[in-house]
Design an enzyme around this catalytic site. Structure first.
Site, PDB file in Angstrom:
ATOM      1  N   ARG A 129       0.541  -1.195   0.077  1.00  0.00           N
ATOM      2  CA  ARG A 129      -0.137  -0.107   0.313  1.00  0.00           C
ATOM      3  C   ARG A 129       0.962   1.588   0.152  1.00  0.00           C
ATOM      4  O   ARG A 129       0.584   2.173  -0.589  1.00  0.00           O
ATOM      5  CB  ARG A 129      -1.221   0.190   1.228  1.00  0.00           C
ATOM      6  CG  ARG A 129      -2.444  -0.987   1.252  1.00  0.00           C
ATOM      7  CD  ARG A 129      -2.760  -1.266   2.564  1.00  0.00           C
ATOM      8  NE  ARG A 129      -1.780  -1.950   2.927  1.00  0.00           N
ATOM      9  CZ  ARG A 129      -1.863  -3.906   2.202  1.00  0.00           C
ATOM     10  NH1 ARG A 129      -2.785  -4.034   1.910  1.00  0.00           N
ATOM     11  NH2 ARG A 129      -0.720  -4.272   3.309  1.00  0.00           N
ATOM     12  N   THR A 130       1.903   0.936   1.055  1.00  0.00           N
ATOM     13  CA  THR A 130       2.546   2.828   1.475  1.00  0.00           C
ATOM     14  C   THR A 130       3.589   3.107  -0.524  1.00  0.00           C
ATOM     15  O   THR A 130       3.423   3.696  -0.481  1.00  0.00           O
ATOM     16  CB  THR A 130       3.862   2.424   2.469  1.00  0.00           C
ATOM     17  OG1 THR A 130       2.749   2.092   3.352  1.00  0.00           O
ATOM     18  CG2 THR A 130       4.010   3.873   2.630  1.00  0.00           C
ATOM     19  N   LYS A 154      26.115  -4.705  -0.931  1.00  0.00           N
ATOM     20  CA  LYS A 154      27.251  -4.632  -1.105  1.00  0.00           C
ATOM     21  C   LYS A 154      27.495  -3.867   0.713  1.00  0.00           C
ATOM     22  O   LYS A 154      29.591  -3.489  -0.089  1.00  0.00           O
ATOM     23  CB  LYS A 154      27.886  -3.871  -2.049  1.00  0.00           C
ATOM     24  CG  LYS A 154      26.880  -5.067  -3.776  1.00  0.00           C
ATOM     25  CD  LYS A 154      27.450  -4.353  -4.784  1.00  0.00           C
ATOM     26  CE  LYS A 154      26.626  -4.315  -5.771  1.00  0.00           C
ATOM     27  NZ  LYS A 154      27.150  -3.862  -7.395  1.00  0.00           N
ATOM     28  N   ARG A 203      11.777   4.054   2.753  1.00  0.00           N
ATOM     29  CA  ARG A 203      11.083   2.953   4.441  1.00  0.00           C
ATOM     30  C   ARG A 203      12.414   2.005   4.487  1.00  0.00           C
ATOM     31  O   ARG A 203      13.372   1.767   3.613  1.00  0.00           O
ATOM     32  CB  ARG A 203      10.478   1.467   3.741  1.00  0.00           C
ATOM     33  CG  ARG A 203       9.881   0.639   4.611  1.00  0.00           C
ATOM     34  CD  ARG A 203       8.620  -0.025   4.198  1.00  0.00           C
ATOM     35  NE  ARG A 203       6.981   0.640   5.082  1.00  0.00           N
ATOM     36  CZ  ARG A 203       5.830   0.309   4.756  1.00  0.00           C
ATOM     37  NH1 ARG A 203       6.056  -0.929   4.129  1.00  0.00           N
ATOM     38  NH2 ARG A 203       4.940   1.052   5.218  1.00  0.00           N
ATOM     39  N   HIS A 220       5.395   6.051  11.182  1.00  0.00           N
ATOM     40  CA  HIS A 220       5.491   5.941  10.483  1.00  0.00           C
ATOM     41  C   HIS A 220       4.330   7.289   9.773  1.00  0.00           C
ATOM     42  O   HIS A 220       3.154   7.120   9.680  1.00  0.00           O
ATOM     43  CB  HIS A 220       4.965   4.268  10.019  1.00  0.00           C
ATOM     44  CG  HIS A 220       4.272   4.005   8.332  1.00  0.00           C
ATOM     45  ND1 HIS A 220       4.465   5.121   7.324  1.00  0.00           N
ATOM     46  CD2 HIS A 220       3.721   3.411   7.768  1.00  0.00           C
ATOM     47  CE1 HIS A 220       3.921   4.816   6.654  1.00  0.00           C
ATOM     48  NE2 HIS A 220       3.823   3.277   6.730  1.00  0.00           N
TER      49      HIS A 220
END
Length: 403
Positions: free
Chosen positions: A149-150, A179, A200, A228
């Site tokens: 959703r986000t 890496k 995120r 959030h």
């Protein structure tokens, strides 16, 4: 590349005050003049302001690191092609915030203003003037944790406003982070390709690090068990739309309150309103942390812990359910199993809820809301998810082109 108009330069430089263009050009024919008028308050924070005035906060006391960090002034010459002065829409004053990092950044007036922009975004149609206000801008979505959703709502928001998207769905595994590249180096690289970064990350505080590093706006789309903020904005927006008010409400936060970044951010925002009471309903192993309780107490917000979901549901305007997050338990699967399934919203819970009350959930759900609840008009979680599109359209508009 340099910007193509003097307004574009001024809008993002600390040495200029953005011009308000000719107000004869409306957002959309027949719609409000929201984008033409001054912001609802005058707390504009130019980038040249003293660092003691936080670049993240409007009213809140800056944190210690913000008082001591030596941050360079932003010099935002962004790789966009749009000539703003000749665009078929109006651009207002600069948004008060450079980044969206956590819920404490917002005051009540700013929340109301953002919600008004979000309501205008609900009116944007394909091929209308408003659908091109971010033409020429590029957004990078940098996701180190899974998201449906986000990430998709941010990408949809950008495209619905005429912008373009650069995306990496699993940056933890499929970027140079695998890496050993530092977050700071990744941000410095990606900002060269884009005008705004939505990130995120699995570590709490990662969004702050990114914001300190970047010369373009950073939006925190969730940082581990931290916060959030855009979810909290859409949650409060949904509550206002569903209940009709934000003062004097009772909200039950249910589920994984120790690891749930959504409930933490929501609690911070609810503290902006008057006569709010919050109930915490959760298993013992995932109780709300003391920092949130202390914050609420400091703001005069009444809160109560309860083990009785039925009693709380009968009192509340909003039952905000969350899933127990297995990914936050590491190897302690025993604790996860102890917490899972203890509090479930089902028909029995609906039966005791008030008729005007709603059930919300940040999604995804597992079994903490039974599927038969979906047909009840008080099940607001899919409407809640759709509201995320409008809130994120509003934030992208405000961060990139201002009020």
């Amino acid at each position: 590349m340099a910007s193509s108009s003097s307004f574009s330069m001024c809008a993002f430089h600390s040495t200029c005050t953005p011009k308000v263009p000719n107000c004869s050009k409306g957002f959309m024919d027949g719609h409000s003049s929201l984008f033409l008028r001054q912001p609802l308050h005058s707390k504009l924070m130019p980038l040249s302001t003293d660092l003691k005035r936080s670049r993240f906060f409007i009213n809140e006391k800056p944190l210690q690191w913000e008082q001591t960090a030596k941050l360079p002034q932003r010099n935002r010459i962004l790789p966009r092609a749009l000539d703003i002065e000749n665009a078929p829409f109006s651009v207002g004053n600069k948004f008060q915030l450079d980044d969206i990092i956590e819920a404490q950044q917002f005051d009540r007036e700013t929340l109301s203003a953002i919600f008004e922009v979000a309501r205008e975004m609900e009116k944007v149609q394909k091929n209308s003037p408003g659908s091109q206000i971010l033409k020429g801008y590029l957004m990078a979505t940098l996701f180190y944790e899974p998201s449906t959703r986000t990430r998709l709502s941010f990408e949809s928001a950008m495209k619905r406003l005429g912008g373009e998207v650069l995306t990496t769905e699993n940056a933890r595994e499929f970027s140079s982070a695998a890496k050993g590249e530092t977050l700071e180096d990744t941000i410095r690289t990606v900002e060269g390709y884009s005008d705004i970064i939505v990130m995120r990350h699995f570590e709490s505080g990662a969004a702050r690090r990114a914001a300190v590093t970047a010369d373009i706006p950073i939006i925190n789309a969730g940082d581990g068990p931290g916060q959030h903020p855009t979810q909290a904005l859409l949650d409060v927006y949904t509550i206002e739309r569903e209940i009709g008010r934000l003062d004097g409400i009772k909200v039950g936060l249910v589920g994984d309150l120790a690891n749930g970044r959504t409930v933490r951010s929501l609690a911070y925002l609810l503290a902006k309103y008057q006569d709010v009471k919050i109930y915490f309903v959760c298993p013992d192993v995932v109780k709300m942390k003391d920092d949130i309780k202390d914050y609420l107490a400091s703001k005069g917000v009444e809160w109560e812990e309860s083990a009785d979901l039925m009693e709380v549901a009968s009192k509340c305007d909003v039952v905000y359910q969350t899933r127990i997050q297995r990914e936050r338990f590491g190897e302690r699967i025993d604790l996860y199993e102890e917490a899972r399934g203890k509090y479930i919203v089902d028909q029995n819970v609906l039966d005791v809820m008030q008729k005007h009350a709603v059930v919300m959930h940040p999604l995804p759900r597992l079994d903490e809301i039974t599927v038969d609840v979906d047909v009840d008009p008080r099940a607001a979680y899919f409407r809640q998810a759709k509201n995320g599109l409008y809130i994120r359209m509003a934030l992208l508009k405000l961060l990139l082109v201002g009020w």
